[in-house]
Design an enzyme around this catalytic site. Sequence first.
Site, short mmCIF file in Angstrom:
data_model
loop_
_atom_site.label_atom_id
_atom_site.label_comp_id
_atom_site.label_asym_id
_atom_site.label_seq_id
_atom_site.Cartn_x
_atom_site.Cartn_y
_atom_site.Cartn_z
N ASP A 1 36.79 40.03 35.35
CA ASP A 1 36.24 39.37 36.13
C ASP A 1 35.44 40.05 37.58
O ASP A 1 34.37 40.01 37.89
CB ASP A 1 36.95 38.25 36.78
CG ASP A 1 37.16 37.22 35.71
OD1 ASP A 1 36.42 37.10 34.47
OD2 ASP A 1 37.92 36.28 35.95
N HIS A 2 36.40 40.87 37.86
CA HIS A 2 36.10 41.57 39.32
C HIS A 2 35.27 42.87 39.27
O HIS A 2 34.71 43.19 40.15
CB HIS A 2 37.25 41.75 39.96
CG HIS A 2 38.04 40.50 40.38
ND1 HIS A 2 37.31 39.53 41.08
CD2 HIS A 2 39.03 39.84 40.08
CE1 HIS A 2 37.96 38.48 41.16
NE2 HIS A 2 39.09 38.60 40.50
N ARG B 1 25.55 43.03 44.82
CA ARG B 1 24.23 43.43 44.88
C ARG B 1 23.17 43.03 44.02
O ARG B 1 22.04 43.20 44.26
CB ARG B 1 24.31 44.98 44.81
CG ARG B 1 24.82 45.80 45.86
CD ARG B 1 23.88 45.64 47.09
NE ARG B 1 24.64 46.16 48.25
CZ ARG B 1 24.43 47.65 48.50
NH1 ARG B 1 23.69 48.33 47.86
NH2 ARG B 1 25.01 48.03 49.61
N HIS C 1 36.67 34.85 32.90
CA HIS C 1 36.82 33.52 33.36
C HIS C 1 35.23 33.19 33.81
O HIS C 1 34.81 33.57 34.92
CB HIS C 1 37.61 33.42 34.72
CG HIS C 1 37.69 32.19 35.11
ND1 HIS C 1 38.72 31.70 36.25
CD2 HIS C 1 37.20 30.85 35.08
CE1 HIS C 1 38.59 30.50 36.59
NE2 HIS C 1 37.68 29.98 35.89
N HIS D 1 31.23 35.12 39.42
CA HIS D 1 31.60 36.71 39.05
C HIS D 1 30.92 36.73 37.47
O HIS D 1 29.59 37.25 37.27
CB HIS D 1 33.03 37.09 39.08
CG HIS D 1 34.12 36.31 38.63
ND1 HIS D 1 34.26 35.64 37.61
CD2 HIS D 1 35.16 35.98 39.61
CE1 HIS D 1 35.51 34.99 37.78
NE2 HIS D 1 35.76 35.04 38.78
N THR E 1 40.80 32.23 44.44
CA THR E 1 41.02 32.67 43.17
C THR E 1 41.95 31.40 42.55
O THR E 1 42.10 30.60 43.23
CB THR E 1 42.04 33.78 43.03
OG1 THR E 1 42.42 34.15 41.89
CG2 THR E 1 43.33 33.63 43.86
N GLU F 1 50.37 29.87 29.50
CA GLU F 1 50.38 31.10 30.39
C GLU F 1 51.08 30.75 31.81
O GLU F 1 50.54 29.68 32.35
CB GLU F 1 48.79 31.66 30.69
CG GLU F 1 48.84 32.88 31.42
CD GLU F 1 47.80 33.66 31.46
OE1 GLU F 1 46.94 33.48 30.56
OE2 GLU F 1 47.26 34.39 32.41
N GLY G 1 48.10 38.12 39.64
CA GLY G 1 48.52 38.98 40.77
C GLY G 1 49.57 40.05 40.54
O GLY G 1 50.06 40.86 41.38
N GLY H 1 44.13 41.56 36.00
CA GLY H 1 42.67 41.82 36.48
C GLY H 1 42.61 42.37 37.86
O GLY H 1 42.13 43.94 37.86
N HIS H 2 42.74 41.84 38.68
CA HIS H 2 42.29 42.17 39.92
C HIS H 2 42.82 43.67 40.53
O HIS H 2 42.21 44.37 40.83
CB HIS H 2 42.68 41.07 41.17
CG HIS H 2 42.11 41.48 42.45
ND1 HIS H 2 42.98 42.12 43.49
CD2 HIS H 2 41.01 41.32 43.01
CE1 HIS H 2 42.36 42.28 44.51
NE2 HIS H 2 41.02 41.70 44.44
N1 PXP Z 1 45.45 34.74 34.26
C1 PXP Z 1 44.96 33.63 34.53
C2 PXP Z 1 44.80 32.44 33.67
C3 PXP Z 1 43.86 33.60 35.72
O1 PXP Z 1 43.13 32.87 35.97
C4 PXP Z 1 43.82 35.08 36.06
C5 PXP Z 1 43.00 35.11 37.38
O2 PXP Z 1 41.45 34.86 36.88
C6 PXP Z 1 44.58 36.17 35.67
C7 PXP Z 1 45.46 35.79 34.82
C8 PXP Z 1 44.36 37.56 36.15
O3 PXP Z 1 44.75 37.65 37.45
P1 PXP Z 1 44.78 38.69 38.45
O4 PXP Z 1 43.16 39.07 38.64
O5 PXP Z 1 45.25 38.41 39.83
O6 PXP Z 1 45.53 39.97 37.76
#
Ligand code: PXP
Length: 252
Positions: free
Chosen positions: A17-18, A26, A51, A58, A108, A159, A203, A224-225
């Site tokens: 996503d990020h 941009r 997502h 995003h 988030t 999850e 996280g 992800g992040h």
């Molecule tokens: N799992 C789910 C269901 C999420 O919504 C997210 C964030 O979009 C993540 C995992 C990943 O989280 P992070 O980007 O903080 O690692």
Amino acid sequence: MGVNEPKGRLRLGVNIDHVATVRNARGGGTPDPLRAAKIAEAAGADGITAHLREDRRHIGDADIEGLMTTLSVPLNFEMAATDEMQRIALRHKPHAVCIVPEKREERTTEGGLEVAREENRLAHFIAPLREAGCRVSIFIAADPRQIEAAHRIGAEVIELHTGAYCDAHAEGHLDARDAELERLRDMAAFADSLGLEVHAGHGLTYDTVQPVAAFPQVMELNIGHFLIGEAIFRGLDPAIREMRRLMDEARG
Ligand code: PXP
């Protein structure tokens, strides 16, 4: 198999996503989330997570299209339980659909889905997704009421939201962190006892991943992040490989 033996190889789903967040800052075409997804695959990701938010802040519709046509690993499509998202999921039929709560004003996904309060609606909502062959996962807090409700509505996967555990760690609240971890451990075992497949995420970092990866019932982590941030310093491929190494080490 003993209760403390891992149920199988722990899968890593890389959330891209990020990469799209940076691209959208941009409004152009770079950095390309699809390119990131291909690098993630080569670095050992077992799946790609994206997502599609209602506000498309995003990932966009064209990204989902592109991921569906170019990925060799499964796509885990995260979405809110809305008619629009259901239509998109039924059009693409991704391998997995993860239902998440969504608030426009949040930065988030702040908490888990309130399944218990919306059981009837959610049961009807996920039925066509399951019929279309998608593995349906529900993103929830480590709370027995939510786990039981997810089971009753026919989800195959839950999850567990690891955000509270990771936040407590980052803020140095170690007692709270350990309590959150204990709760996650108990709830992973509880969900597994109901026959649900257990995933976890939100996280997670190099510092927080190992205790969660060590839960024998957890089959997949979605991260992800942190990985996209770490990629700025060491590159996406090495950032993912290090996460993979830590997960494998924790799994013993
Ligand atoms: N799992 C789910 C269901 C999420 O919504 C997210 C964030 O979009 C993540 C995992 C990943 O989280 P992070 O980007 O903080 O690692």
